[in-house]
Design an enzyme around this catalytic site. Sequence first.
Site, mmCIF file in Angstrom:
data_model
loop_
_atom_site.group_PDB
_atom_site.id
_atom_site.type_symbol
_atom_site.label_atom_id
_atom_site.label_comp_id
_atom_site.label_asym_id
_atom_site.label_seq_id
_atom_site.Cartn_x
_atom_site.Cartn_y
_atom_site.Cartn_z
ATOM 1 N N LYS A 1 0.819 -1.297 0.197
ATOM 2 C CA LYS A 1 -0.001 -0.135 0.007
ATOM 3 C C LYS A 1 0.827 1.366 0.019
ATOM 4 O O LYS A 1 0.504 2.194 -0.787
ATOM 5 C CB LYS A 1 -0.749 0.091 1.191
ATOM 6 C CG LYS A 1 -1.902 -1.123 1.309
ATOM 7 C CD LYS A 1 -2.784 -0.796 2.398
ATOM 8 C CE LYS A 1 -2.077 -1.061 3.839
ATOM 9 N NZ LYS A 1 -1.320 -2.208 4.184
ATOM 10 N N ARG B 1 -9.134 0.350 9.452
ATOM 11 C CA ARG B 1 -8.773 -1.045 9.605
ATOM 12 C C ARG B 1 -9.890 -1.832 10.490
ATOM 13 O O ARG B 1 -9.748 -2.998 10.682
ATOM 14 C CB ARG B 1 -7.633 -1.073 10.412
ATOM 15 C CG ARG B 1 -6.226 -1.082 9.675
ATOM 16 C CD ARG B 1 -5.165 -0.895 10.695
ATOM 17 N NE ARG B 1 -3.950 -1.491 10.282
ATOM 18 C CZ ARG B 1 -2.742 -0.874 9.803
ATOM 19 N NH1 ARG B 1 -2.979 0.659 9.650
ATOM 20 N NH2 ARG B 1 -1.830 -1.317 9.438
ATOM 21 N N ARG C 1 12.043 -5.172 4.722
ATOM 22 C CA ARG C 1 11.887 -3.892 4.397
ATOM 23 C C ARG C 1 12.566 -2.791 4.989
ATOM 24 O O ARG C 1 12.853 -2.960 6.633
ATOM 25 C CB ARG C 1 10.490 -3.775 4.843
ATOM 26 C CG ARG C 1 9.856 -2.206 4.495
ATOM 27 C CD ARG C 1 8.200 -2.343 4.392
ATOM 28 N NE ARG C 1 7.622 -2.254 5.811
ATOM 29 C CZ ARG C 1 6.298 -2.175 5.563
ATOM 30 N NH1 ARG C 1 5.547 -2.092 4.602
ATOM 31 N NH2 ARG C 1 5.806 -2.142 6.944
ATOM 32 N N ARG D 1 11.732 -0.744 10.615
ATOM 33 C CA ARG D 1 10.675 -0.551 11.755
ATOM 34 C C ARG D 1 10.632 -1.481 12.789
ATOM 35 O O ARG D 1 10.613 -2.719 12.711
ATOM 36 C CB ARG D 1 9.137 -0.600 11.053
ATOM 37 C CG ARG D 1 9.000 0.838 10.394
ATOM 38 C CD ARG D 1 7.867 0.636 9.670
ATOM 39 N NE ARG D 1 6.706 0.176 10.068
ATOM 40 C CZ ARG D 1 5.397 0.079 9.623
ATOM 41 N NH1 ARG D 1 5.352 0.515 8.539
ATOM 42 N NH2 ARG D 1 4.490 -0.626 10.563
ATOM 43 N N ARG E 1 0.417 -8.610 14.164
ATOM 44 C CA ARG E 1 0.016 -7.830 13.195
ATOM 45 C C ARG E 1 -0.941 -8.471 12.109
ATOM 46 O O ARG E 1 -2.071 -8.157 11.629
ATOM 47 C CB ARG E 1 1.258 -6.954 12.201
ATOM 48 C CG ARG E 1 1.622 -5.926 13.413
ATOM 49 C CD ARG E 1 2.721 -5.456 12.529
ATOM 50 N NE ARG E 1 2.767 -4.411 11.599
ATOM 51 C CZ ARG E 1 3.531 -4.144 10.769
ATOM 52 N NH1 ARG E 1 4.862 -4.754 10.685
ATOM 53 N NH2 ARG E 1 3.112 -3.415 9.749
HETATM 54 P P1 AMP Z 1 1.303 0.691 9.237
HETATM 55 O O1 AMP Z 1 2.305 1.673 9.336
HETATM 56 O O2 AMP Z 1 -0.189 1.066 8.585
HETATM 57 O O3 AMP Z 1 1.538 -0.700 9.101
HETATM 58 O O4 AMP Z 1 0.481 0.802 10.821
HETATM 59 C C1 AMP Z 1 1.439 0.649 11.869
HETATM 60 C C2 AMP Z 1 0.777 0.420 13.161
HETATM 61 O O5 AMP Z 1 0.014 1.539 13.573
HETATM 62 C C3 AMP Z 1 -0.085 -0.663 13.211
HETATM 63 O O6 AMP Z 1 0.260 -2.148 13.593
HETATM 64 C C4 AMP Z 1 -1.430 -0.129 14.500
HETATM 65 O O7 AMP Z 1 -0.709 -0.568 15.647
HETATM 66 C C5 AMP Z 1 -1.058 1.215 14.242
HETATM 67 N N1 AMP Z 1 -2.087 1.824 13.155
HETATM 68 C C6 AMP Z 1 -2.102 2.276 12.198
HETATM 69 N N2 AMP Z 1 -3.185 2.495 11.373
HETATM 70 C C7 AMP Z 1 -4.435 2.228 12.431
HETATM 71 C C8 AMP Z 1 -5.653 2.159 12.246
HETATM 72 N N3 AMP Z 1 -6.419 2.693 11.170
HETATM 73 N N4 AMP Z 1 -6.386 1.584 13.306
HETATM 74 C C9 AMP Z 1 -5.592 0.972 14.608
HETATM 75 N N5 AMP Z 1 -4.384 1.083 14.440
HETATM 76 C C10 AMP Z 1 -3.512 1.556 13.445
#
Ligand code: AMP
Length: 217
Positions: free
Chosen positions: A13, A87, A126, A159, A170
């Site tokens: 994404k 999400r 990554r 990360r 996750r």
């Molecule tokens: P991402 O960078 O999109 O993989 O997000 C990293 C982390 O941020 C996720 O594993 C969640 O802990 C938190 N996070 C990001 N977006 C959301 C969301 N829409 N709802 C809940 N937690 C989120």
Amino acid sequence: MNIILIGAPGSGKGTQSRLLIDKYNFVQLSTGDVLRAAIANKTDVGFSAKSYMDQGKLVPDEVMIALVEDYILGQKGKSVIFDGFPRTVAQAKSLDLMLEKNAAQIDKVIYFKINPQILVKRLTGRRTCSQCGEIYHVETKPSSKGHICEKCGGSLVHRADDREEVIGERLAQFEKNTGPTIEFYRGLKRLVEVDSMSEPDVVFKEIEKVLALANKG
Ligand code: AMP
């Protein structure tokens, strides 16, 4: 036009968002990036989100919805890519209500379909630029400058939640919460699937076709 990119962590994404922004007139909301910046800036939101993120769990809906509501207020009239939000079904329903206030809506939800076995390899390898967010991979897309970003000279980081111990949780959260969100959008006939196991430029072409069709319709 407002679009959602939805898919498991590592499904591409972020990479596709960057390609779309380079070519089209979109702004991007990556809620993961916003939360990481909040942690780096030691804000209250960052403080409450950190423990969830470190464990690979979802940050509570109320925190996320307030954060997105704030963002949307400043984006009236712009085309937004929502990357990593919604999400959960509750987030999806709130997003519709928030956009309605701006007389806007979600035009397409693009689901990045991928075989889960590939994801662990993608995520453990990554590397992300700490300054501009450019995404690399130690095997499939290494930076020619080693640990330095080719685009901006920032340092590349692994990360904290891209470690194997956290990835399992996750992916479990994705199945449990985002799976039903995808079905919610399928029910509303807004969902389009792309095969995100292909090379990024192939996926990008598929997305461009989806956007061209949405523009016609
Ligand atoms: P991402 O960078 O999109 O993989 O997000 C990293 C982390 O941020 C996720 O594993 C969640 O802990 C938190 N996070 C990001 N977006 C959301 C969301 N829409 N709802 C809940 N937690 C989120």
